[in-house]
Design an enzyme around this catalytic site. Structure first.
Site, PDB file in Angstrom:
ATOM      1  N   GLU A  73       0.822  -1.218   0.000  1.00 24.61           N
ATOM      2  CA  GLU A  73       0.000   0.000   0.000  1.00 24.61           C
ATOM      3  C   GLU A  73       0.856   1.269   0.000  1.00 24.61           C
ATOM      4  O   GLU A  73       0.463   2.285  -0.570  1.00 24.61           O
ATOM      5  CB  GLU A  73      -0.917   0.049   1.232  1.00 24.61           C
ATOM      6  CG  GLU A  73      -1.488  -1.256   1.699  1.00 24.61           C
ATOM      7  CD  GLU A  73      -2.599  -1.809   0.834  1.00 24.61           C
ATOM      8  OE1 GLU A  73      -3.460  -1.031   0.402  1.00 24.61           O
ATOM      9  OE2 GLU A  73      -2.607  -3.022   0.609  1.00 24.61           O
ATOM     10  N   GLY A  74       2.012   1.204   0.669  1.00 25.89           N
ATOM     11  CA  GLY A  74       2.817   2.405   0.868  1.00 25.89           C
ATOM     12  C   GLY A  74       3.063   3.224  -0.384  1.00 25.89           C
ATOM     13  O   GLY A  74       2.861   4.452  -0.379  1.00 25.89           O
TER      14      GLY A  74
END
Length: 918
Positions: free
Chosen positions: A869-870
């Site tokens: 997700e980062g």
């Protein structure tokens, strides 16, 4: 029909073919050469690429009437053997190119023709080749693919051995290395069977399904007449809501007590109303897909068309009717309360304020494998559904009551999956397959085409956000106010959670002592909101990161230095008042600072009046887990032959679940001398694997990684003798010591967030990233292009570097797409990959630098966080900030299409002209 002799994979084959059929369908359906994948079926994505007479051919649009007699055709099955791979296949494994693997055969065959023509291509020649031949990838960001072709070219030129491409473990250690995925060999040889491949292998008598779908966005259903359709050739049954034994609803499992809905709002098959375009009304079950699709046209649905509310403001208008009668369209509210009231701070004349109004769009997932699945009754009489599910046990709970089956009688299995990026966090076809199988008693399969994939699966929920920041004159942040509305489409599942994400991540990364905000989830008739990588945070960071740039400008400060002054340091808390688990931003910004200065200088030097360059900044954060005390389970078992089985429901949609499960297990077991080859993975089948939780929110590497670690530690401790050596299988049995252990881990230190204040400790582990794109803007057309991207990421220790690199490259590419091209708004226009703004290789820079700042996480397995997700939290505001830096046009709504930037340039020119005339 015509008889054709074709030389396929070196052997003459005699075929009887329909001249109007595609070469792809003949290869797949008549010869079962399923290494040829069909994605878009429109010649846009290149997954179907094969070699014909020395040329790359997109076989999905090559009609058999255009295939010459005795043509020489090579598919991935004929390129090499598993025991003697082509250098390109080995390089694809070595560089982590086969993430989901759906595009891999097409890319490899395309690259084979390139290297046949040019054994020493430059990186730009490789990129031009893939652009020309429409080879598309949604997972990798393309850079690893170019790396792999360059490496394979070295082998072909005789400069290195292909055996040296693959990492070989040193000292029996694979953690933190570039060890390849267990599934890589099957993916590069075309034998990793995706859902449509499994469907072709189903036994005779399998019914093929086609959906009757709504062609309007909102309507009352007056009647459904299937009489004519049931008489069509090959039709076995037409299934409607009347055939559904259960509640005919998919439950959203509402857990937020202040949600005004009950979660039972999504029909499996529409009975009373249509809520969005594409809603399923009936299922035609026939002997072939062609017969099923023809019969769909004969189903008559009488509708009373209602006003369609296609945005949050429209659905919140005073005269809007309730989309779900009795439930207000704005059905959930989330507040944020931190510190003192902000009103007096904002009104203080000594305080500097900025306010932005942003819109983050309905980003489509644009996976290359359309949704697909099958269902049947297994040997134990269980209804078994195969799909692309990334949340087996969650989906089981969501569909059981609706289809009307006892939980123990339903088994879900995850097929090898050609990426989801989150859309399969929601059930899509699982209940439809189950209902059709139950209604007919026959095995069934359902394959979406790309049009259905794009128009009838969930999308990122758009958010209208107002964000106001206040700082003192030195740049110290004092307060933030926010107000937002999230358009979550017609179905409430996970909408409250996505709304909470705005509270958690708007302004995250900075020590803001005083916050007040309120947001709402709004029901509309556009595409339903589903999970998408970095769920909820791109909408939040779009607002706060543009606001930070505007604040820096108003204060006369450098954008990096304003951020550096306010980042998390000891004593700071998040917007939910949680203490961050690591304080890594200071080190990350110190690493980036000299590169930022270089980038500013470089952009200034390379700018021309025709094409101006700029550089932008942003930061992003995301939590690893489902909010609160999330957890997981995995089992570990010693086998008679000395191997060890590891069982988990770590659903893999391309992120590398198999490799991560192997790596965490091996790191724990290697003290006993266990090698990677001695570990057997059992994954993603509810008949065998435990409830490890969904593969979303970057939770699995932390949750299931820890569960695997704990289970392996239990086995190691059981096998360890007093003298430090280890028992054999026979010794374990003789001493009556258990051979199997359940590893469990939970984030017990976490708490849920309050719906009024957002106060809570939702995540044990976070990912942190800083983004610095460099952009070129064509001053004539307004087209913006990212030419270089530097990112600094802190994701804890690296479980596997090839995997983390690939996840970050891919996430950045999706962020560039979100910023510049991708959208799903116009139901008439946004219906294929190209129209939706899919980023091809020339849309993504080759010059991408990833810098890792490694802060081991206390609660992560061997210090790791997640990663997926980062990289998609906040690359897009950085791109928009870079556009402003380049040309002075501030864009607040993505995507920043050329016409939007051009209009901004024209407005600036008119303003300058008006000022000059004064």
């Amino acid at each position: 029909m015509q008889k054709k002799v074709l030389n396929i994979n070196g052997l003459p084959r005699t075929l009887i073919v329909d001249l109007e059929a595609s070469l792809a369908s003949v290869l797949r359906e008549q010869l079962l050469l399923t290494g040829c994948k069909v994605g878009c079926n429109q010649g846009q994505c290149g997954t179907c690429s094969i070699i014909m007479d020395g040329r790359v051919v997109r076989s999905c649009v090559m009609k058999m009437k255009r295939v010459p007699d005795e043509a020489n055709i090579t598919t991935i099955e004929g390129l090499a053997t598993p025991a003697n791979l082509h250098p390109l296949q080995v390089a694809w494994m070595a560089y982590g190119c086969a993430q989901c693997g759906f595009c891999s055969p097409g890319f490899i065959l395309s690259a084979k023709v390139l290297l046949d023509e040019n054994q020493n291509p430059s990186r730009e020649e490789i990129r031009d080749w893939f652009q020309k031949h429409r080879n598309a990838c949604r997972c990798t960001g393309y850079k690893p693919l170019v790396d792999a072709v360059m490496a394979a070219a070295k082998v072909i030129r005789g400069e290195m051995r292909k055996e040296d491409l693959l990492y070989q473990p040193v000292g029996n250690k694979i953690y933190g290395t570039t060890y390849h995925r267990p599934s890589a060999l099957q993916k590069v040889t075309g034998t990793w069977d995706f859902g449509a491949d499994v469907a072709l292998q189903m036994p005779a008598g399998t019914l093929r399904l086609a959906l009757v779908q709504a062609e309007v966005s909102h309507a009352n259903i007056k009647s459904i007449d299937t009489t004519e359709a049931e008489k069509m050739p090959g039709v076995y049954k037409v299934v409607t809501h009347k055939d559904v034994k259960g509640k005919n609803r998919i439950t959203g499992l509402i857990t937020f007590p202040t949600n005004k809905g009950d979660g039972w709002d999504r029909p499996i098959l529409c009975d009373e109303k249509v809520f969005q375009y594409g809603d399923a009304i009936a299922i035609v079950c026939a002997d072939t897909e062609e017969h099923a699709r023809e019969a769909v046209k004969k189903v008559k649905v009488d509708l009373e068309v209602l006003p369609a509310y296609m945005s949050a403001p429209a659905a919140m208008a005073p005269d809007a009717i309730d989309i779900h009668p009795g439930v207000p369209n704005a059905y959930f509210e989330q507040g944020v309360v931190k510190g003192e009231d902000t009103k007096s701070i904002m009104q203080d004349p000594d305080v500097v304020t900025v306010e932005v109004d942003t819109y983050c769009s309905r980003q489509p997932h644009l996976v290359l494998e359309p949704d697909c699945g099958c269902a049947y009754y297994d040997e134990e009489g269980r209804l078994t559904v195969h799909s692309k599910s990334i949340a087996l046990h969650l989906h089981h709970a969501m569909i059981c009551p609706g289809i009307g089956i006892e939980p123990e009688k339903l088994r879900l299995v995850a097929n090898p999956t050609g990426a989801t990026f989150g859309y399969k966090f929601s059930p899509t076809n699982e209940a439809l397959l189950a209902v059709a199988c139950m209604a007919t008693g026959k095995p069934v399969s359902l394959n979406f085409n790309m049009y259905q994939m794009i128009t009838y699966t969930g999308k990122r929920s758009p958010v209208f956000m107002k964000c106001k920041l206040a700082a003192d004159k030195t740049g110290k942040l004092l307060a933030m106010e926010t107000d937002w509305a999230m358009d979550h489409g017609p179905y409430s599942e996970f909408g409250d959670l996505a709304t909470l994400r705005q509270a958690q991540f708007t302004g995250a990364g900075y020590d803001i002592p005083n916050i007040r905000g309120k947001g709402r989830t709004v029901c509309t008739n556009h595409a339903w909101g589903s999970a998408f990588r970095a769920y909820g945070s791109p909408q939040a960071f779009l607002a706060s990161e543009i606001a930070m740039d505007e604040l820096a400008e108003k204060l006369g400060m450098d954008p990096l230095e304003l951020r550096f002054k306010n980042i998390y340091r000891p004593g700071a808390t998040t917007p939910t008042q949680q203490v961050p688990e690591v304080f890594c931003f200071e080190s990350m910004f110190n690493t980036l600072r000299p590169l930022w200065e270089e980038a500013k200088k470089r952009c200034q030097e390379l700018s021309t009046p025709e094409k101006k360059r700029g550089v932008g900044l942003s930061l992003g954060i995301y939590g690893c887990g489902l909010d609160g005390p999330d957890g997981s389970v995995a089992w570990i078992e010693l086998n008679k032959d000395g191997t060890i089985s590891v069982g988990s429901s770590w659903q893999d949609h391309g992120q590398g679940a198999d490799l991560a499960a192997l790596t965490h297990a091996h790191e724990t077991l290697r003290q006993m001398g266990i090698t990677p080859e001695q570990i057997k993975l059992v994954m993603n089948d509810m008949a065998f694997t435990p409830a490890s939780g969904p593969s979303g929110g970057s939770r699995q590497n932390v949750m299931t990684g820890n569960a695997i670690r704990v289970g392996c530690e239990m086995l190691v401790n059981a096998m360890r003798k007093p003298d430090g050596t280890y028992r054999t299988y026979d010794e374990m049995v003789a001493e009556n010591i258990p051979l199997r252990y359940d590893g469990k881990w939970a984030a017990s230190m976490c708490t849920d967030c309050n719906p009024d204040t957002a106060k809570g400790d939702p995540f044990a582990v976070y990912m942190y990233e800083v983004f610095m794109p460099e952009v070129e803007v064509d001053m004539k057309t307004g087209k913006a292009r990212v030419v270089k991207f530097t990112t600094v990421a802190d994701i804890g220790t690296l479980t596997n570097k090839a995997t983390t690199d690939g996840q970050i490259y891919g996430g950045l590419a999706q962020g560039i797409g979100l910023a510049l091209t991708e959208d799903f708004e116009d139901l008439q226009k946004h219906t294929n990959l190209v129209a939706c703004g899919f980023p091809f290789i020339q849309d993504i820079p080759d010059d991408i630098d990833i810098i890792y700042n490694i802060s081991p996480r206390k609660h992560g397995p061997y210090g790791a966080a997640g990663v997926g997700e980062g990289p998609l939290t906040a690359p897009h505001p950085a791109v928009l900030n870079a556009i402003y830096n380049a040309c002075g046009v501030r864009v607040y709504a993505v995507p920043a299409l050329p016409e939007k930037i051009k209009a901004g340039l024209e407005a600036l020119a008119a303003k300058e002209q008006a000022a000059g005339s004064k």
